[in-house]
Design a protein around this motif. Structure first.
Motif, PDB file in Angstrom:
ATOM      1  N   THR A 136     -10.560   9.886   3.383  1.00  0.00           N
ATOM      2  CA  THR A 136      -9.104   9.797   3.281  1.00  0.00           C
ATOM      3  C   THR A 136      -8.598   8.580   4.049  1.00  0.00           C
ATOM      4  OG1 THR A 136      -8.914  12.203   3.103  1.00  0.00           O
ATOM      5  CG2 THR A 136      -6.922  10.988   3.715  1.00  0.00           C
ATOM      6  N   VAL A 137      -7.779   7.781   3.387  1.00  0.00           N
ATOM      7  CA  VAL A 137      -7.159   6.614   4.011  1.00  0.00           C
ATOM      8  C   VAL A 137      -5.767   7.016   4.492  1.00  0.00           C
ATOM      9  CG1 VAL A 137      -6.351   4.244   3.665  1.00  0.00           C
ATOM     10  CG2 VAL A 137      -8.427   5.037   2.515  1.00  0.00           C
ATOM     11  N   THR A 138      -5.505   6.831   5.776  1.00  0.00           N
ATOM     12  CA  THR A 138      -4.205   7.215   6.340  1.00  0.00           C
ATOM     13  C   THR A 138      -3.430   6.045   6.911  1.00  0.00           C
ATOM     14  OG1 THR A 138      -5.234   7.726   8.474  1.00  0.00           O
ATOM     15  CG2 THR A 138      -5.006   9.538   6.894  1.00  0.00           C
ATOM     16  N   GLY A 139      -4.073   4.909   7.110  1.00  0.00           N
ATOM     17  CA  GLY A 139      -3.393   3.757   7.708  1.00  0.00           C
ATOM     18  C   GLY A 139      -3.855   2.462   7.082  1.00  0.00           C
ATOM     19  N   THR A 140      -3.793   1.370   7.842  1.00  0.00           N
ATOM     20  CA  THR A 140      -4.139   0.056   7.318  1.00  0.00           C
ATOM     21  C   THR A 140      -5.330  -0.558   8.032  1.00  0.00           C
ATOM     22  OG1 THR A 140      -2.618  -1.049   8.849  1.00  0.00           O
ATOM     23  CG2 THR A 140      -1.739  -0.396   6.697  1.00  0.00           C
ATOM     24  N   GLU A 143       7.088   6.938  -0.870  1.00  0.00           N
ATOM     25  CA  GLU A 143       6.699   6.856   0.546  1.00  0.00           C
ATOM     26  C   GLU A 143       7.668   5.975   1.319  1.00  0.00           C
ATOM     27  OE1 GLU A 143       1.883   7.439   0.651  1.00  0.00           O
ATOM     28  OE2 GLU A 143       2.657   5.521  -0.039  1.00  0.00           O
ATOM     29  N   ARG A 193      -3.321   4.550   0.284  1.00  0.00           N
ATOM     30  CA  ARG A 193      -3.494   5.725   1.129  1.00  0.00           C
ATOM     31  C   ARG A 193      -3.765   6.955   0.286  1.00  0.00           C
ATOM     32  NH1 ARG A 193       1.160   5.959   5.464  1.00  0.00           N
ATOM     33  NH2 ARG A 193       2.451   5.747   3.608  1.00  0.00           N
ATOM     34  N   GLY A 231       0.784  -1.223   0.000  1.00  0.00           N
ATOM     35  CA  GLY A 231       0.000   0.000   0.000  1.00  0.00           C
ATOM     36  C   GLY A 231       0.817   1.274   0.000  1.00  0.00           C
ATOM     37  N   ARG A 232       2.161   1.158  -0.047  1.00  0.00           N
ATOM     38  CA  ARG A 232       3.020   2.346  -0.068  1.00  0.00           C
ATOM     39  C   ARG A 232       3.735   2.458  -1.409  1.00  0.00           C
ATOM     40  NH1 ARG A 232       4.228   1.355   5.875  1.00  0.00           N
ATOM     41  NH2 ARG A 232       3.713   3.318   6.921  1.00  0.00           N
TER      42      ARG A 232
END
Length: 265
Positions: A241-245, A122, A211, A117-118
């Protein structure tokens, strides 16, 4: 794999599965002994609890055969998680390689981060940031990363969708069945699609969302048209907004002329 398969497996077979999430012997033994879990949520909760006391020794055990970020991975999980590196600019690849060397010289272990996901940029940013940590802070950051990776791999093993929704028709007080769903990036790239079930619920993958800003579109106009009900909104789009997992739940309370939503759990 279903959670029941893990619950019913022999101890050696269960241990082989758990070891693929994090090769920490005491943690593997604890999870195998804690069965049955009954649900993936219960498994993840117990996995986090058992990982709460991880430290340098557990890191060393887990990192014994872990590939460096940007290097060719020999195991399927690491290769899949680092897939974004296949299209990385050469400058970023070179800077990550140099950062890996600097990190290992400073901390004496391979740089560990949840790569799934990165983007390559990032990953480079995280490596650069953590090079500024003192040894104690970096051990804590690496332990957090190891836990993050383990939880991601648990979700992937059981194909746990990362986003769920529940749509309720407020005019009738019943589930909104058969509503088409499209999950996409803010740029319009489709990530997943689906339809609400008889309970008005749906789950959409992948197990790790990219993210940034995403949009979940509900085809509400078609739903009301099929029922012969006039509606003001041909569709409803919820941006978030997606900021984590972590798992995300985006419910929708719907009527022909209004709707509401919130971040659920």
């Amino acid at each position: 794999m279903e959670i029941g398969d893990l619950d019913d497996a022999t101890a050696p077979d269960a241990a082989a599965v758990v070891r693929g999430w994090a090769d920490v012997p005491a943690w593997v033994d604890a999870l195998v002994a804690a069965r049955p879990f009954g649900s993936v949520a219960a498994l993840i909760a117990r996995a986090r609890t058992e990982a709460a006391h991880w430290g340098a020794a557990e890191l060393d055990a887990a990192l014994a055969h872990h590939p460096r970020i940007g290097e060719r991975a020999t195991d399927a999980s690491s290769a899949r998680e680092q897939s974004s590196m296949r299209t990385a600019d050469q400058d970023v690849v070179d800077r990550i390689a140099a950062g890996n060397v600097a990190y290992e010289e400073r901390f004496g272990r391979v740089f560990l981060v949840r790569a799934a996901g990165r983007t390559p940029d990032e990953l480079l940013g995280e490596l650069t940031r953590r090079l500024g940590n003192d040894p104690a802070a970096e051990t804590a950051a690496a332990v957090d990363a190891l836990t993050d990776i383990a939880v991601h791999r648990i979700r992937a093993t059981f194909a746990v969708p990362h986003l769920t929704t529940h749509v309720l028709d407020a005019t009738s007080g019943t589930p909104a069945t058969g509503i088409g769903l499209t999950l996409r990036t803010a740029a319009g790239d489709v990530i997943a699609s689906g339809t609400t079930d008889a309970d008005g619920r749906a789950a959409l993958g992948p197990d790790v969302l990219p993210r940034g800003d995403l949009e979940l579109r509900f085809a509400t106009g078609a739903f009301f048209a099929a029922a012969g009900v006039p509606t003001f909104h041909p569709s409803v789009t919820v941006a978030f907004t997606v900021t984590g997992t972590e798992h995300l739940h985006v419910p929708l309370l719907l009527s022909p002329f209004a709707y509401s939503t919130y971040r659920g759990s």
